[in-house]
Enzyme design. Structure first.
Site, PDB file in Angstrom:
ATOM      1  N   PHE A   1       1.291  -3.059   4.486  1.00 42.85           N
ATOM      2  CA  PHE A   1       1.582  -4.398   4.982  1.00 42.85           C
ATOM      3  C   PHE A   1       3.084  -4.663   4.829  1.00 42.85           C
ATOM      4  CE2 PHE A   1      -2.794  -6.631   4.179  1.00 42.85           C
ATOM      5  CZ  PHE A   1      -3.296  -6.001   5.308  1.00 42.85           C
TER       6      PHE A   1
ATOM      7  N   CYS B   1       0.801  -1.225   0.000  1.00 48.60           N
ATOM      8  CA  CYS B   1       0.000   0.000   0.000  1.00 48.60           C
ATOM      9  C   CYS B   1       0.837   1.280   0.000  1.00 48.60           C
ATOM     10  CB  CYS B   1      -0.934   0.017   1.211  1.00 48.60           C
ATOM     11  SG  CYS B   1      -1.850  -1.509   1.436  1.00 48.60           S
TER      12      CYS B   1
ATOM     13  N   LYS C   1     -10.079   7.610   0.900  1.00 49.98           N
ATOM     14  CA  LYS C   1     -10.364   6.232   0.486  1.00 49.98           C
ATOM     15  C   LYS C   1     -11.857   5.911   0.545  1.00 49.98           C
ATOM     16  CE  LYS C   1      -5.929   3.974   1.472  1.00 49.98           C
ATOM     17  NZ  LYS C   1      -5.104   5.133   1.853  1.00 49.98           N
TER      18      LYS C   1
ATOM     19  N   HIS D   1      -9.502   1.921  -1.795  1.00 51.24           N
ATOM     20  CA  HIS D   1      -8.078   1.734  -1.534  1.00 51.24           C
ATOM     21  C   HIS D   1      -7.432   1.133  -2.784  1.00 51.24           C
ATOM     22  CE1 HIS D   1      -4.319   0.885   0.180  1.00 51.24           C
ATOM     23  NE2 HIS D   1      -4.669   0.376   1.349  1.00 51.24           N
TER      24      HIS D   1
ATOM     25  N   HIS E   1      -3.539   7.690   5.699  1.00 49.77           N
ATOM     26  CA  HIS E   1      -3.648   6.375   5.071  1.00 49.77           C
ATOM     27  C   HIS E   1      -5.083   5.884   5.254  1.00 49.77           C
ATOM     28  CE1 HIS E   1      -2.170   2.810   3.196  1.00 49.77           C
ATOM     29  NE2 HIS E   1      -2.477   2.048   4.227  1.00 49.77           N
TER      30      HIS E   1
ATOM     31  N   GLU F   1      -2.771   4.998  13.305  1.00 47.78           N
ATOM     32  CA  GLU F   1      -2.363   6.211  12.592  1.00 47.78           C
ATOM     33  C   GLU F   1      -2.704   7.457  13.389  1.00 47.78           C
ATOM     34  OE1 GLU F   1      -2.536   8.248   8.162  1.00 47.78           O
ATOM     35  OE2 GLU F   1      -3.959   6.644   8.644  1.00 47.78           O
TER      36      GLU F   1
END
Length: 402
Positions: free
Chosen positions: A390, A162, A326, A331, A294, A305
């Protein structure tokens, strides 16, 4: 160190087929997520996504190009054509020797994989198209961009899940800033919305069946999207000398690794990336007016976050605007940071902060100003764009108003 200007931008995503329509949708808080439409979707438990509507490859590319371009490459090429056209750069001749391409993608040619697995395993055929490998490889889009504009400098692809786009754009920024390149085409793309792509993600059990609600207490997972965002990063003095319209200045970049867990995010790793981007840009926390988060809409990511932002910004966190787009475009995995950078440019250039739509219930663990549901007008001098992937791979970009 040289200053770095953004002189061109292009995109295609669930909100629009270009930058203007995408920003209009962001200003309106419009949602591009809806029912998925592709073969065997009824076999999936996840049936929503930020799918691009009205896409006709035949209207954009000739037969030879379509034979070589996976869907993620098609999106890249369209966005790159928009970005280069806006920049006004002509890469022919000597300039092309000093320019290159760095793009991000996580899955690359997932549609090509999916189609050809069907051909071999389901339909029982023993042969596939001879261009399968050059079509599905992750560097296909970067290679085709370099060929279309005769860019003979550094050209490659970054794959960091990502964070792929932010890593790609950060590396492009560093190349231009150091003088290793005069200009770079950069950004990222993704096209995982096919049966195999969604089926793989279903196994992680992080996907929502109804909506993406970042930072809302009732959030229940992420929603995938598809598309591309591509930019021209250019030496500032070169851009000024030719009278280019500078969209924003890329001021800083930082990347860190959590080195702890393959899927669970780390507050410390995210915080170090945020603080590192501020230091690299020579900015103080109080200089930042907006953070594009994010903000995936998963319980673990959002609260981690928010904690990282709160700690990195200290008392200024209470006056900071932070939103996740998003919930509107989905995403885009490896392409998401590139589309989200457009929201930062809009904040700096137009004074409009894109909202976090789908926000329904306050979460005490996400107690920041998340610009809920409605866009806001505000003068912003500097902004950050976060990407936390990830594998514990973090990349944060700092922009300043031009």
């Amino acid at each position: 160190m040289r200053r770095v200007a953004i002189t061109g931008a292009g995109t295609i995503n669930a909100l629009g087929h270009d930058v203007a329509s995408t920003l209009e949708a962001m200003r309106e808080g419009r949602c591009g997520i809806g029912p998925l439409d592709f073969r065997d979707v009824e076999r999936l438990s996840i049936r929503i996504g930020g799918q691009i509507r009205g896409w006709e490859a035949e209207a954009q590319f000739n037969r030879q190009e379509i034979a070589l371009y996976d869907r993620f490459t098609q999106f890249t090429m369209l966005a790159a054509r928009q970005a280069v056209a806006q920049s006004g750069l002509d890469f022919r001749g000597k300039l092309g020797l000093d320019c290159g391409v760095v793009l991000g993608t996580a899955g690359g040619g997932v549609n090509t994989w999916d189609e050809n697995y069907r051909t071999v395993y389901e339909e029982g055929k023993n042969r596939v198209h001879p261009f399968v490998v050059p079509k599905l490889m992750n560097n296909a889009a970067a290679s085709h961009v370099s060929m279309e504009w005769s860019l003979r400098g550094p050209s490659f692809t970054v794959a960091t899940a990502c964070a792929s786009s932010n890593h790609a754009m950060g590396l492009a920024f560093q190349m231009v800033r150091s003088g290793a390149a005069r200009a770079m085409i950069t950004g990222g793309s993704e096209a995982m919305l096919c049966f195999g792509g969604i089926k793989a993600w279903e196994g992680l059990r992080v996907m929502s069946k109804d909506a993406c609600r970042p930072f809302s207490a009732n959030r229940n997972g992420m929603v995938q999207g598809e598309g591309a965002g591509v930019f021209v990063f250019e030496d500032w003095d070169h851009a000024v000398a030719r009278g280019a319209d500078i969209l924003a200045e890329v001021a800083g970049f930082s990347m860190t690794s959590d080195a702890s867990d393959i899927v669970m995010p780390s507050q410390a790793g995210a915080e170090r990336a945020i603080s590192g981007a501020l230091r690299d840009a020579r900015l103080q926390p109080g200089d930042i007016g907006y953070v594009n988060a994010h903000g995936t809409g998963t319980a673990a990511n959002d609260k981690t976050e928010c904690a990282a932002v709160a700690h990195a910004f200290g008392h200024h966190a209470d006056r900071l605007m932070i939103s996740s787009t998003k919930a509107m475009h989905g995403h885009l995995i490896g392409g998401t940071g590139a589309v989200e950078l457009l929201a930062c440019i809009m904040a700096l250039r137009e004074g409009v902060i894109a909202p976090t739509i789908g926000y329904e219930e306050p979460d005490p663990e996400c107690a920041l100003d998340v610009v809920p549901n409605v866009a806001r007008e505000a003068k912003v001098g500097a902004a950050l764009s976060n990407a936390f992937a990830f594998g514990g791979l973090n990349a944060v970009i700092a922009l300043k108003r031009a």
